[in-house]
Design a protein around this motif. Structure first.
Motif, mmCIF file in Angstrom:
data_model
loop_
_atom_site.group_PDB
_atom_site.id
_atom_site.type_symbol
_atom_site.label_atom_id
_atom_site.label_comp_id
_atom_site.label_asym_id
_atom_site.label_seq_id
_atom_site.Cartn_x
_atom_site.Cartn_y
_atom_site.Cartn_z
ATOM 1 N N ASN A 92 -26.321 -39.660 35.319
ATOM 2 C CA ASN A 92 -26.317 -38.754 36.575
ATOM 3 C C ASN A 92 -25.366 -37.319 35.964
ATOM 4 O O ASN A 92 -24.853 -37.438 35.125
ATOM 5 C CB ASN A 92 -25.136 -39.317 37.594
ATOM 6 N N SER A 93 -26.102 -36.178 36.272
ATOM 7 C CA SER A 93 -25.182 -35.030 35.910
ATOM 8 C C SER A 93 -24.493 -34.654 37.175
ATOM 9 O O SER A 93 -24.733 -34.593 38.221
ATOM 10 C CB SER A 93 -26.356 -33.787 35.664
ATOM 11 N N ALA A 148 -28.663 -37.173 26.014
ATOM 12 C CA ALA A 148 -28.735 -36.095 27.002
ATOM 13 C C ALA A 148 -28.628 -34.821 25.997
ATOM 14 O O ALA A 148 -27.482 -34.313 25.642
ATOM 15 C CB ALA A 148 -27.758 -36.088 27.831
ATOM 16 N N CYS A 149 -29.634 -34.026 25.769
ATOM 17 C CA CYS A 149 -29.788 -33.079 24.802
ATOM 18 C C CYS A 149 -30.181 -31.505 25.373
ATOM 19 O O CYS A 149 -30.590 -31.628 26.714
ATOM 20 C CB CYS A 149 -30.894 -33.343 23.893
ATOM 21 N N ARG A 150 -29.546 -30.615 24.650
ATOM 22 C CA ARG A 150 -29.910 -29.110 25.179
ATOM 23 C C ARG A 150 -31.534 -28.898 24.801
ATOM 24 O O ARG A 150 -32.051 -27.786 25.074
ATOM 25 C CB ARG A 150 -29.209 -28.349 24.429
ATOM 26 N N ASP A 151 -32.008 -29.395 23.878
ATOM 27 C CA ASP A 151 -33.388 -29.076 23.530
ATOM 28 C C ASP A 151 -34.237 -30.433 23.291
ATOM 29 O O ASP A 151 -33.859 -31.641 23.041
ATOM 30 C CB ASP A 151 -33.455 -28.399 22.202
ATOM 31 N N THR A 152 -35.538 -30.366 22.991
ATOM 32 C CA THR A 152 -36.390 -31.609 23.032
ATOM 33 C C THR A 152 -36.148 -32.333 21.620
ATOM 34 O O THR A 152 -36.945 -33.440 21.740
ATOM 35 C CB THR A 152 -37.956 -31.177 23.436
ATOM 36 N N ARG A 153 -35.916 -31.628 20.875
ATOM 37 C CA ARG A 153 -35.674 -32.307 19.373
ATOM 38 C C ARG A 153 -34.322 -32.738 19.384
ATOM 39 O O ARG A 153 -34.067 -33.322 18.357
ATOM 40 C CB ARG A 153 -36.044 -31.095 18.531
ATOM 41 N N CYS A 154 -33.592 -32.677 20.437
ATOM 42 C CA CYS A 154 -32.170 -33.347 20.426
ATOM 43 C C CYS A 154 -31.486 -32.911 19.097
ATOM 44 O O CYS A 154 -30.687 -33.603 18.572
ATOM 45 C CB CYS A 154 -32.130 -34.826 20.568
ATOM 46 N N LEU A 155 -31.522 -31.558 18.845
ATOM 47 C CA LEU A 155 -30.763 -30.911 17.869
ATOM 48 C C LEU A 155 -29.160 -30.656 18.388
ATOM 49 O O LEU A 155 -28.015 -30.476 17.614
ATOM 50 C CB LEU A 155 -31.296 -29.857 17.261
ATOM 51 N N ALA A 156 -29.024 -30.363 19.542
ATOM 52 C CA ALA A 156 -27.952 -30.286 20.346
ATOM 53 C C ALA A 156 -27.614 -30.971 21.499
ATOM 54 O O ALA A 156 -28.730 -31.335 22.331
ATOM 55 C CB ALA A 156 -27.838 -28.579 20.613
ATOM 56 N N HIS A 157 -26.471 -31.404 21.717
ATOM 57 C CA HIS A 157 -26.072 -32.617 22.756
ATOM 58 C C HIS A 157 -25.299 -31.787 23.817
ATOM 59 O O HIS A 157 -24.633 -31.069 23.582
ATOM 60 C CB HIS A 157 -25.514 -33.894 22.369
ATOM 61 N N HIS A 158 -25.376 -32.623 25.147
ATOM 62 C CA HIS A 158 -24.353 -32.354 26.099
ATOM 63 C C HIS A 158 -23.237 -33.174 25.807
ATOM 64 O O HIS A 158 -23.288 -34.183 25.172
ATOM 65 C CB HIS A 158 -24.991 -32.482 27.362
ATOM 66 N N PRO A 159 -22.069 -32.852 26.447
ATOM 67 C CA PRO A 159 -20.901 -33.770 26.166
ATOM 68 C C PRO A 159 -21.146 -35.091 26.716
ATOM 69 O O PRO A 159 -21.609 -35.126 27.818
ATOM 70 C CB PRO A 159 -19.818 -32.978 27.138
ATOM 71 N N GLY A 160 -20.635 -36.069 25.820
ATOM 72 C CA GLY A 160 -20.755 -37.467 26.230
ATOM 73 C C GLY A 160 -22.129 -38.106 25.588
ATOM 74 O O GLY A 160 -22.276 -39.128 25.514
#
Length: 828
Positions: A92-93, A148-160
């Motif tokens: 959940n966000s 939970a990523c900021r891009d589809t390649r999951c190079l950057a993650h959201h906190p947690g």
């Protein structure tokens, strides 16, 4: 308007304003690295914004953005071979962020089915986790990583993110008993007969045991089932009872065993003896003994036996009462029996020369049998996985046993791995093979001959452009990569056409079939399967178009021909639409050429339908029930993994779709994980959107094809101004528009347009009305299996176009220009 890009989302005019984001799922086509680690693929490639959270960004009233994950751990259990309900993990966000959110999951270690399914629901997502029921009984542990990523390649993650959850999977032994009756015999009025039956290893104690007859008692004794049959009070003859076993903890399951007791006053032999030869059978199973004893009071010294069949040999055909009868099955003759059939032998026994009884020996052929394979699964010089549909897999319960059972090229090639994808579906991983024909079969410990299936590894073929001119209405194009031929139904003249493209110049042959309605190649490309409006099921030679067999259908096919090929799934089932209006489906078994089941229009919503498409590997089917009802009934899908029984139950209804619950045209990538519907929308097998194809302004899509890897879509298109009313306008050449369906959609969900392949001339006429029949908007497009050639057909011509190896054209101009005709000839 609020827009979001997969590489970042902004709000027009205020690019730094944080907004509440919907979650989206990671794409298998852009997250290649994670996919190798069993990345879960979820609901959508595009993340639509739920709402803009007003005002300038970063104010003190904003709720800090965070993601909440279920903590776990996840504990799973199931019985071997039995699918279990999914356990869900929630994501959940909360709060606001200016970045997109893509949710995925990966699993480490065996124990769960991969890829994991991710269902995105606005601001939340659900990860569905299921135990892998095809593992050897035992306990398996590992971890689930929620992303939970900021891009589809999951190079950057959201906190947690990443968030790790531990899982534990327990696979319990299956409570199974022999499926054939247990045969006992006893003298009338005599003492009880006791026997023991082994239970599967690993079962707990405390099973509930019961019978449905007073004369039969049963109990569990450790790893055995003890049975006691008392003939007292029973008349002479054969008596049948059933033993029921139930397990309550730690899982619930049950099984039953049939017991047959022969009560006699003379010869003490059972009236019937059953023998099933399956994957667990050994050469010793082909030989058996039958004690010859008599009831008290019977005076006899010797016995003699005879048998009425040639496949059963009596090793000892006579002897004293202290010597048993010894028999042996002739394996060579038994191997001729089709899978699942039984054959009986009648043993006649004499005591001191006087006929005194008979025993019926019933033998079942259940050894592992390979029914079909994905014929064109491999490319020369590249390792790959071949789907294989098989029966008789019970007893092959470990990866090692499965791998040992698969024989490739008579043992000259060893499979890298073999896994079970369903009750009757195997995935066979093979090393790189050279071009040519290769054989697959299943070995059995009895060394009985088993069916051999062919795998064709075909080298790519580069063709030059050419064309064939004609005038006629074409439907249902089929490409045969093995014979290098294109099949077409010319419905206006009632002809089946074969265009041979194996040489430098196309060669055309035809056969008049005025009643033809649907046809398709069999899964092994050995036969053309055809349904006719007068209720016939024709088997045609694909090389000569001659009839090999002519059989009746259970129902007459629909009167109107279909533009889609007759759907045939990898397990050999052909789905034949019947009647008009409220229609039904006859499901024909193309392996036995017998009707499997009829699906009633009253149970399903087949109004002016249905029609369906099948993925090239044969595993997945997507079906429109009807486009003539409002609201339309849900689309249906089927995974061809459970065998050819229970067909109706294998059709799953999909949830209602925002883009409509029907399609008229469909093509899929090889494995059926991506589907291009009606030349415009890309979805996965769950019908979750993966992007849209928008043609350049002024162009209309008429036919489409998706590449085998799902990374390219080809759309045959005409300029809107290229069609006249009563006369053809100045020529505006058509184009095959090309889209990158392996890339990320843009903020509005559109997939990248790469350019176009120029088409020298239209395949159909360009007049909507007039004295001559004309169908300007009907066209067909096929991409050959080697991905090298586009085949275009309409009511005026067939075009053969090579797929360009270099950059595509991308100029915007589409005005009239002169064109040179293709090499070819006119088809008359």
């Amino acid at each position: 308007m609020i827009q979001q890009s997969l590489r970042g989302a902004t709000r027009q005019g205020t690019p730094d304003t944080p907004v509440r984001r919907r979650l989206a799922a990671l794409s298998p086509l852009t997250a290649a690295g994670l996919r190798r680690a069993a990345l879960a693929l979820g609901a959508t490639l595009t993340a639509w914004l739920l709402a803009a959270c007003g005002g300038g960004g970063g104010g003190s009233g904003e709720e800090p953005f965070r993601l909440d994950f279920d903590a776990g751990p996840v504990e799973l259990q199931t019985v071997q071979g039995q699918a279990a309900p999914a356990v869900t993990l929630n994501v959940n966000s909360r709060g606001e962020t200016r970045d997109p959110i893509y949710v995925g999951a990966e699993a480490s270690g065996p124990g769960v089915l991969t890829p994991l399914e991710v269902d995105v629901r606005g601001n939340s997502a659900v990860v569905k986790v299921q135990a892998d029921p095809w593992l050897t009984p035992g306990t398996y542990t590992g971890t689930l990583t929620l992303l939970a990523c900021r891009d589809t390649r999951c190079l950057a993650h959201h906190p947690g993110s990443p968030h790790v959850v531990r899982f534990s999977t327990t696979i319990h032994p299956r409570l199974s008993l022999p499926v054939t009756p247990l045969a006992l015999s006893a003298p009338q009025g005599g003492a009880a007969v006791t026997t023991r039956v082994a239970l599967p290893a690993g079962l707990p104690g405390g099973l509930t045991v019961g019978t449905d007859a007073d004369w039969l008692q049963a109990r569990q004794d450790g790893a055995e089932l003890v049975l006691s049959a008392a003939p007292a009070g029973l008349a002479q003859g054969l008596h049948t009872a059933t033993v029921q076993l139930r397990q309550r903890q730690p899982v619930s399951q049950e099984a039953s065993l049939t017991v047959q007791l022969t009560v006699t006053t003379g010869l003490l032999t059972p009236a019937q003896v059953h023998l099933d030869l399956d994957a667990r059978a050994t050469p010793e199973s082909l030989r058996g003994t039958l004690p010859v004893t008599v009831a008290p009071g019977v005076v006899a010294t010797r016995w003699q036996a005879s048998v009425d069949v040639s496949w059963l040999r009596l090793v000892r055909a006579s002897g004293t009462l202290a010597e048993p009868l010894v028999w042996e099955v002739d394996a060579a003759q038994l191997a001729q029996l089709p899978y699942g059939t039984r054959t009986d032998a009648l043993l006649r026994l004499q005591l001191d020369g006087v006929d005194d009884g008979q025993v019926r020996l019933s033998v079942g052929q259940l050894t592992p049998t390979l029914d079909s394979v994905d014929l064109l699964a491999l490319t020369p010089g590249q390792p790959g996985t071949v789907l294989a549909w098989a029966r008789g897999l019970d007893g092959l319960d470990t990866p090692q046993a499965l791998r040992a059972a698969v024989v490739v090229d008579e043992g000259r090639v060893s499979p890298l791995a073999v896994s079970r994808l369903g009750p009757q579906l195997l995935a066979v991983s093979l090393p790189a093979l050279p071009a040519g024909s290769h054989s697959l079969r299943l070995h059995n410990p009895l060394n009985l001959a088993s069916p051999t299936r062919t795998l064709q590894v075909l080298a790519p073929v580069d063709r030059s452009a050419q064309g064939l001119d004609w005038a006629g209405t074409l439907r249902n194009l089929q490409w045969d990569a093995v014979g290098q031929a294109l099949f077409m139904h010319r419905s206006d003249t009632g002809e089946l056409l074969r265009v041979d493209l194996s040489g430098a110049q196309a060669r055309v042959s035809r056969r008049a079939l005025p009643a033809l309605r649907e046809f398709s190649l069999s899964r092994d490309h050995d036969t053309l399967l055809a349904a006719t409006r007068d209720g016939r099921w024709l088997l045609l030679d694909p090389a000569t178009l001659a009839t090999r067999d002519d059989l009746p259908l259970a129902n007459s096919p629909a009167a109107a021909p279909s533009d889609l090929p007759l759907p045939v799934t990898g397990d050999g089932l052909a789905w034949v639409r019947t009647d008009e209006g409220w229609a039904g489906l006859v499901v024909m078994d193309s392996l036995t050429q017998a009707p499997n089941v009829w699906l009633s229009p009253w149970e399903w919503s087949f109004y002016q339908g249905p029609w369906a498409a099948v993925s090239p590997d044969g595993r997945r089917l997507l079906m429109t029930q009807s486009a003539g009802l409002s609201p339309p009934p849900p689309l249906l899908r089927r995974e061809a993994s459970g065998g050819r029984s229970g067909v109706a139950a294998s059709l799953a209804r999909l949830p209602a779709q925002a883009d409509g619950d029907y399609f008229y045209a469909a093509s899929a990538n090889r494995e059926g994980s991506r589907w291009l519907l009606d030349h415009a929308r890309l979805v996965d097998f769950d019908l979750q959107p993966r992007g849209r194809l928008t043609l350049p302004e002024g162009w209309v899509g008429l036919a489409s094809a998706l590449s085998g890897d799902g990374r390219r879509a080809y759309v045959y298109s005409m300029a809107a101004a290229a069609i006249g009313t009563y006369a053809e306008p100045a020529p505006i050449p058509p184009r095959v528009q090309v889209f990158d369906t392996g890339a990320e959609p843009d903020a509005s969900g559109q997939l990248p347009w790469l350019g176009f392949v120029p088409v020298p001339e239209a395949v159909a006429c360009r007049v909507t009305q007039g004295p001559t029949p004309c169908q300007p908007y009907r066209a067909h497009l096929l991409l050959t299996d080697d991905q090298r050639t586009l085949l275009l057909a309409g009511d005026r011509r067939l075009l053969v176009l090579p797929v360009p190896a270099g950059p595509l054209r991308a100029q915007a101009a589409r005005g009239p220009r002169a064109t040179a005709p293709l090499a070819g000839h006119r088809l008359r």
